[in-house]
Design an enzyme around this catalytic site. Structure first.
Site, PDB file in Angstrom:
ATOM      1  N   ASN A 142      37.691  35.601  44.962  1.00  0.00           N
ATOM      2  CA  ASN A 142      38.444  36.817  45.296  1.00  0.00           C
ATOM      3  C   ASN A 142      38.604  37.018  46.800  1.00  0.00           C
ATOM      4  O   ASN A 142      39.620  37.534  47.253  1.00  0.00           O
ATOM      5  CB  ASN A 142      37.768  38.042  44.691  1.00  0.00           C
TER       6      ASN A 142
ATOM      7  N   GLY B  70      35.434  34.133  33.362  1.00  0.00           N
ATOM      8  CA  GLY B  70      35.912  33.623  34.646  1.00  0.00           C
ATOM      9  C   GLY B  70      35.776  32.109  34.728  1.00  0.00           C
ATOM     10  O   GLY B  70      34.784  31.526  34.276  1.00  0.00           O
ATOM     11  N   ILE B  71      36.781  31.470  35.333  1.00  0.00           N
ATOM     12  CA  ILE B  71      36.822  30.003  35.402  1.00  0.00           C
ATOM     13  C   ILE B  71      35.664  29.457  36.251  1.00  0.00           C
ATOM     14  O   ILE B  71      35.129  28.378  35.958  1.00  0.00           O
ATOM     15  CB  ILE B  71      38.203  29.561  35.957  1.00  0.00           C
ATOM     16  N   ASP B  72      35.246  30.211  37.251  1.00  0.00           N
ATOM     17  CA  ASP B  72      34.121  29.759  38.087  1.00  0.00           C
ATOM     18  C   ASP B  72      32.804  29.818  37.325  1.00  0.00           C
ATOM     19  O   ASP B  72      31.925  28.968  37.494  1.00  0.00           O
ATOM     20  CB  ASP B  72      34.046  30.554  39.399  1.00  0.00           C
TER      21      ASP B  72
ATOM     22  N   THR C 277      12.584  56.382  50.406  1.00  0.00           N
ATOM     23  CA  THR C 277      13.934  56.235  49.867  1.00  0.00           C
ATOM     24  C   THR C 277      14.472  54.811  50.035  1.00  0.00           C
ATOM     25  O   THR C 277      14.929  54.190  49.079  1.00  0.00           O
ATOM     26  CB  THR C 277      14.897  57.233  50.548  1.00  0.00           C
TER      27      THR C 277
END
Lengths: 200, 200
Positions: B8, B72-74, B144
């Site tokens: 992407n 997904g192809i990957d 936190t």
């Protein structure tokens, strides 16, 4: 005496019998002239809350041994509700805290269910799904919606299970009832924070 | 023969020795006249990629038994890299997939590390932190930043451990090396997707 837990998006009011969930505006309109003790994490509302003469901020009274400086006041109250246990609040975030003999032992924060779902959608349009609330967690799923729903719910369940040991698991919050369905022997009770306020 | 995995945000190119990571633009500029086989999940680039005469889309050849339609192809290529194992790709999302005797057994999706961090920040400014990459996962944290870092990394670790059993854990992706440091006996290899492409 009415008790209120003022959160980021809503005000939760306990009248001794049930918990009423209202928007900030609704709660202030309906309860301004009622005697009420509250805790708040919504600092932007501080001035407005101070102007309500019947409302008393008891946040300073809520203390638990070994608390840390920035610990949310609602988490402290939740941890005060019982002297031993693992305490989960499932709201915008999911907090998980451990208490032993009234002493805070530490904890961690997961994303709330909505925050998880929205975060997947930001990665790729292909990951924009609605949570499959019927997902079964005892077999590996196939498919995108199933894989995301399983990833969210089982990663939450697995890390809570890991810390549970033989402790009692107490769950509260807007998604608490749903989440508690994934645990055996969990106690869901939306009054837990108020029990902690009463005991402080 | 050069192999490319078009993601992407980046294009990863394998020359038989090392993996080179480039932006889409850089990769196309530098490799347009080189013979190259690729797989792609970036559908918006399809036309531009088709216009490159030296580049061949081999996505249709990447198939694994029991795959699902929108997988997904990957991920498929990664799962083809070894006939048995649990395969983790740690990028924008973190995918976790199980393969037995070359058959896809299912899997799930977690958020990528950056997506987690950004999602906490959307809940409240108080939860906007940088990941503590030195966090220790064998004791419950207090604070936190520590609580969020622990929640992210330990929920990822715990659910992967739960599915590992005695299988070999293979890890790839931009955060793969860092994540692999939390597992004993994990194999981090950024060539895994290319090994899968070669074997298909």
């Amino acid at each position: 005496m009415l008790l209120a837990d003022i959160g980021n998006t809503r005000i939760h009011i306990y009248n001794g019998k049930e918990v009423i969930h209202l928007s900030h505006k609704e709660a202030i309109e309906q309860y301004a002239d009622k005697k009420l003790k509250y805790i708040t994490v919504k600092h932007q509302l501080k001035e407005q809350l101070n102007s309500l003469k019947n409302w008393t901020d008891i946040s300073d009274q809520i203390r638990i041994k070994n608390e840390y400086e920035t610990m949310g006041i609602d988490r402290k109250a939740l941890c005060l509700s019982h002297p031993n246990g693992i305490f989960v609040s499932a709201g915008s975030a999911i907090t998980v805290d451990l208490v032993e003999e009234g002493v805070y032992m530490g904890g961690f924060l997961l994303l709330g269910l909505r925050a998880y779902i929205e975060a997947y959608a930001t990665i790729s349009p292909a990951l924009k799904i609605e949570l499959d609330r019927e997902i079964v967690l005892d077999r590996l799923p196939v498919g995108t919606r199933e894989g995301i729903s399983y990833g969210i719910l089982n990663s939450i369940k697995t890390i809570i299970d890991k810390h549970k040991n033989r402790k009692q698991l107490y769950i509260t919050g807007g998604d608490g009832k749903f989440l508690s369905s994934f645990f055996e022997e969990a106690i869901f009770d939306e009054r837990l924070i108020f029990l902690g306020m009463q005991r402080s």
